[in-house]
Design an enzyme around this catalytic site. Structure first.
Site, mmCIF file in Angstrom:
data_model
loop_
_atom_site.group_PDB
_atom_site.id
_atom_site.type_symbol
_atom_site.label_atom_id
_atom_site.label_comp_id
_atom_site.label_asym_id
_atom_site.label_seq_id
_atom_site.Cartn_x
_atom_site.Cartn_y
_atom_site.Cartn_z
ATOM 1 N N ASP A 206 -58.688 -16.526 -52.500
ATOM 2 C CA ASP A 206 -59.543 -16.723 -53.696
ATOM 3 C C ASP A 206 -60.564 -16.216 -53.560
ATOM 4 O O ASP A 206 -61.139 -15.779 -52.647
ATOM 5 C CB ASP A 206 -59.538 -18.323 -54.043
ATOM 6 C CG ASP A 206 -60.551 -19.098 -53.197
ATOM 7 O OD1 ASP A 206 -60.935 -18.571 -52.273
ATOM 8 O OD2 ASP A 206 -60.757 -20.253 -53.379
ATOM 9 N N ASP A 208 -64.716 -17.400 -54.116
ATOM 10 C CA ASP A 208 -65.717 -18.563 -54.377
ATOM 11 C C ASP A 208 -67.085 -18.167 -54.764
ATOM 12 O O ASP A 208 -67.609 -17.290 -54.112
ATOM 13 C CB ASP A 208 -65.842 -19.366 -53.206
ATOM 14 C CG ASP A 208 -64.482 -19.856 -52.658
ATOM 15 O OD1 ASP A 208 -63.894 -20.556 -53.090
ATOM 16 O OD2 ASP A 208 -63.843 -19.043 -51.681
ATOM 17 N N ASP A 365 -62.898 -19.764 -57.739
ATOM 18 C CA ASP A 365 -63.355 -21.105 -57.809
ATOM 19 C C ASP A 365 -65.199 -20.720 -58.290
ATOM 20 O O ASP A 365 -65.749 -19.912 -57.689
ATOM 21 C CB ASP A 365 -63.642 -21.710 -56.409
ATOM 22 C CG ASP A 365 -62.316 -22.489 -55.852
ATOM 23 O OD1 ASP A 365 -61.343 -22.465 -56.893
ATOM 24 O OD2 ASP A 365 -62.201 -22.602 -54.833
HETATM 25 P P1 GTP Z 1 -60.129 -17.996 -48.146
HETATM 26 O O1 GTP Z 1 -60.325 -18.427 -49.547
HETATM 27 O O2 GTP Z 1 -58.661 -18.138 -47.707
HETATM 28 O O3 GTP Z 1 -60.825 -16.644 -47.834
HETATM 29 O O4 GTP Z 1 -60.728 -19.028 -47.136
HETATM 30 P P2 GTP Z 1 -62.186 -19.758 -47.340
HETATM 31 O O5 GTP Z 1 -62.760 -20.200 -46.512
HETATM 32 O O6 GTP Z 1 -62.964 -18.919 -48.437
HETATM 33 O O7 GTP Z 1 -61.463 -21.235 -47.961
HETATM 34 P P3 GTP Z 1 -61.906 -21.663 -49.496
HETATM 35 O O8 GTP Z 1 -61.922 -21.040 -50.504
HETATM 36 O O9 GTP Z 1 -60.747 -22.913 -49.497
HETATM 37 O O10 GTP Z 1 -63.216 -22.688 -49.360
HETATM 38 C C1 GTP Z 1 -64.543 -22.119 -49.061
HETATM 39 C C2 GTP Z 1 -65.336 -23.120 -48.498
HETATM 40 O O11 GTP Z 1 -65.705 -23.981 -49.433
HETATM 41 C C3 GTP Z 1 -64.892 -23.724 -47.272
HETATM 42 O O12 GTP Z 1 -65.995 -23.985 -46.383
HETATM 43 C C4 GTP Z 1 -64.752 -25.364 -47.959
HETATM 44 O O13 GTP Z 1 -64.704 -26.293 -47.005
HETATM 45 C C5 GTP Z 1 -65.407 -25.279 -48.848
HETATM 46 N N1 GTP Z 1 -64.652 -26.123 -50.117
HETATM 47 C C6 GTP Z 1 -63.400 -25.745 -50.652
HETATM 48 N N2 GTP Z 1 -63.081 -26.564 -51.579
HETATM 49 C C7 GTP Z 1 -64.126 -27.548 -51.781
HETATM 50 C C8 GTP Z 1 -64.753 -28.642 -52.297
HETATM 51 O O14 GTP Z 1 -63.978 -29.141 -53.418
HETATM 52 N N3 GTP Z 1 -65.859 -29.181 -52.227
HETATM 53 C C9 GTP Z 1 -66.550 -28.892 -51.352
HETATM 54 N N4 GTP Z 1 -67.844 -29.257 -50.889
HETATM 55 N N5 GTP Z 1 -66.418 -27.599 -50.474
HETATM 56 C C10 GTP Z 1 -64.976 -27.209 -50.786
HETATM 57 MN MN MN Z 2 -62.028 -21.567 -52.604
HETATM 58 MN MN MN Z 3 -62.285 -18.741 -50.518
#
Ligand code: GTP
Ligand code: MN
Ligand code: MN
Length: 441
Positions: A206, A208, A365
């Site tokens: 995704d 973020d 996100d």
């Molecule tokens: P990929 O998207 O697969 O590249 O990995 P990513 O590390 O970006 O994972 P992800 O998008 O799931 O999450 C990004 C960061 O945000 C991670 O450190 C998660 O722990 C954090 N995170 C994800 N969802 C939430 C949430 O609902 N609340 C909080 N505080 N952190 C979140």
């Molecule tokens: Mn995410």
């Molecule tokens: Mn991510």
């Protein structure tokens, strides 16, 4: 012996937040095996398994920070966080090149669980039920499962799109669209790609994006207006806006924000948007200004340097190319609507996915933080998940402080510790600064 044995005994700091952990390292052979054990324990999903899963991950994380390839068991002597089970696995890989237990774990059940839990909105409980019904493919789930959860409906329909990794160009394209609209609504807005791309990953599941504004309170109401504008552009497929549920007591009390928890109380939108297929392929686009390549990336405390290519990070600067026109795909959809229904009714996600279309669905996100929490939010949303677990445990055990994406609270002095930069977040916890691309635990 080999040339590295002279480096032993090697002392690595106990916590991952005290070490650099880069994407590229010397021990993938071992860490991949340990992470299969972790994944398997996570998928089984009961209380005992979840602590085993974390133990596998911690061991893997230690091996990722080793400044040399592991060649003998004696090199593990002074390392913490590597239990007996992990040692057996490592030993077998050293001796045979592979581990029988790990090979046997990757059976039919495991493969199906991985496929099903990769669907947006599907957790291990639902995946298990599907397997019990005898399902083994996405198609069976698409045809046989009716969900009241919007994430599952869209996740199933757009499974192929969403399982095609998002690349850096697409992430920056999405960032540029969001930035353009957000700056129109709120000049002076600060907007940053976080998550895996900020840690130097070239692909992700995704995008973020964290937003704030330096003037206190200006960010209130931003997200709803931003979403309205994106909706008007026709690029939103689906999503859910969560209102902020934050109050100051949460810094000290809330169990959602514990060392293990990743959840927070920011206003956020989790959803799916569409972007042109060609935005990651167009050769006419010049991305040369879009990356800030960090010239050297050095493992802290170990003196090991890793090649530059693993250490790029998404630029904080906006790009200057035009978002492609989506009008054509919108036309296609309205045509399909009229043909199918003869009305203005919505067509189903599945029908939409099957259209001949020039766009691809992407998970996004969007998170909004007040400025006084922003640098804690930045650390939390940069991750990775394991880094967050570790730094929160470190804060609790070693400092008697509570760390979350909202702030840092000293439980002994009963006060919050503000931060005006990411470096200050680390200073407040008496930690050497760890760069985002060194947080790939
Ligand atoms: P990929 O998207 O697969 O590249 O990995 P990513 O590390 O970006 O994972 P992800 O998008 O799931 O999450 C990004 C960061 O945000 C991670 O450190 C998660 O722990 C954090 N995170 C994800 N969802 C939430 C949430 O609902 N609340 C909080 N505080 N952190 C979140
Ligand atoms: Mn995410
Ligand atoms: Mn991510």
């Amino acid at each position: 012996g080999n040339e590295n044995s002279g480096r032993n005994p090697l002392i690595l700091p106990e916590y991952a937040c005290q070490r650099a952990t880069c994407l590229k390292h010397f021990n993938h052979k071992f860490t991949k095996a340990l992470e299969i054990l972790q994944k398997h324990a996570e998928l089984r999903d009961n209380e005992r398994d979840s602590s085993r899963a974390l133990a596998f991950r911690r061991a893997s994380c230690v091996l990722k920070s080793l400044p040399f390839p592991l060649t003998s068991m004696s090199q593990l002597k002074n390392l913490t966080n590597i239990g007996d089970h992990c040692k057996r696995v490592i030993q077998e890989i050293l001796e045979d090149g592979e581990c029988r237990e790990v090979n046997e774990l990757q059976d039919d059940w495991f493969q199906k669980m991985v496929v099903f839990t990769n669907i947006f909105g599907i957790g291990s409980a639902t995946a298990k039920k599907w397997i019990e019904k005898g399902w083994s493919t996405i198609k069976e789930a698409q045809e046989g499962y009716i969900s009241s959860d919007w994430r599952v409906r869209w996740g199933l329909a757009f499974h192929t799109d969403l399982n095609t990794p998002v690349n850096l160009q697409e992430a920056q394209y999405i960032q540029q669209i969001v930035r353009k609209e957000a700056e129109t609504i709120l000049p002076g807005i600060i907007l940053q790609i976080t998550g895996g791309f900020r840690r130097g990953k070239e692909e992700g599941h995704d995008v973020d994006i964290l937003m704030t504004h330096p003037e206190e309170g200006k960010e209130v109401g931003l997200l709803a207006r931003l979403l309205q504008r994106l909706q008007n552009k026709g690029i939103i497929l689906c999503g859910n806006l969560e209102k902020s549920t934050y109050s100051d007591e949460m810094l000290t009390l809330d169990s959602k924000l514990s060392a293990k928890g990743q959840l927070d109380h920011f206003e956020k939108w989790l959803g799916i948007i569409k972007i042109p297929h060609s935005c990651s392929e167009n050769p006419a686009m010049d991305y040369s200004g879009s990356l800030s390549i960090i010239s050297s990336c050095v493992h802290k405390g170990t003196g090991c340097s890793v090649d530059n290519s693993t250490c790029c990070t998404a630029s904080e600067q906006p790009l200057n190319y035009q978002p492609l026109n989506l009008d054509e795909s919108l036309d296609l959809e309205s045509k399909a609507k009229k043909q199918k229904l003869g009305t203005e009714n919505e067509i189903s996600p599945m029908e939409l996915a099957k259209l001949d279309r020039n766009w691809i669905a992407r998970r996004v996100d969007l998170i909004v933080s007040p400025y006084d929490q922003y640098f804690y939010a930045l650390v939390g949303w940069t991750g990775n998940k394991q880094f967050n677990r570790d730094i929160r445990t470190y804060a609790q055990r070693e400092l008697g402080m509570k760390l979350s994406s909202h702030g840092l609270y000293d439980l002994n002095k009963n006060c919050a510790l503000p931060a005006r930069s990411e470096k200050e977040v680390f200073q407040n916890m008496k930690l050497q600064y760890i760069e985002p691309w060194e947080r790939n635990c």
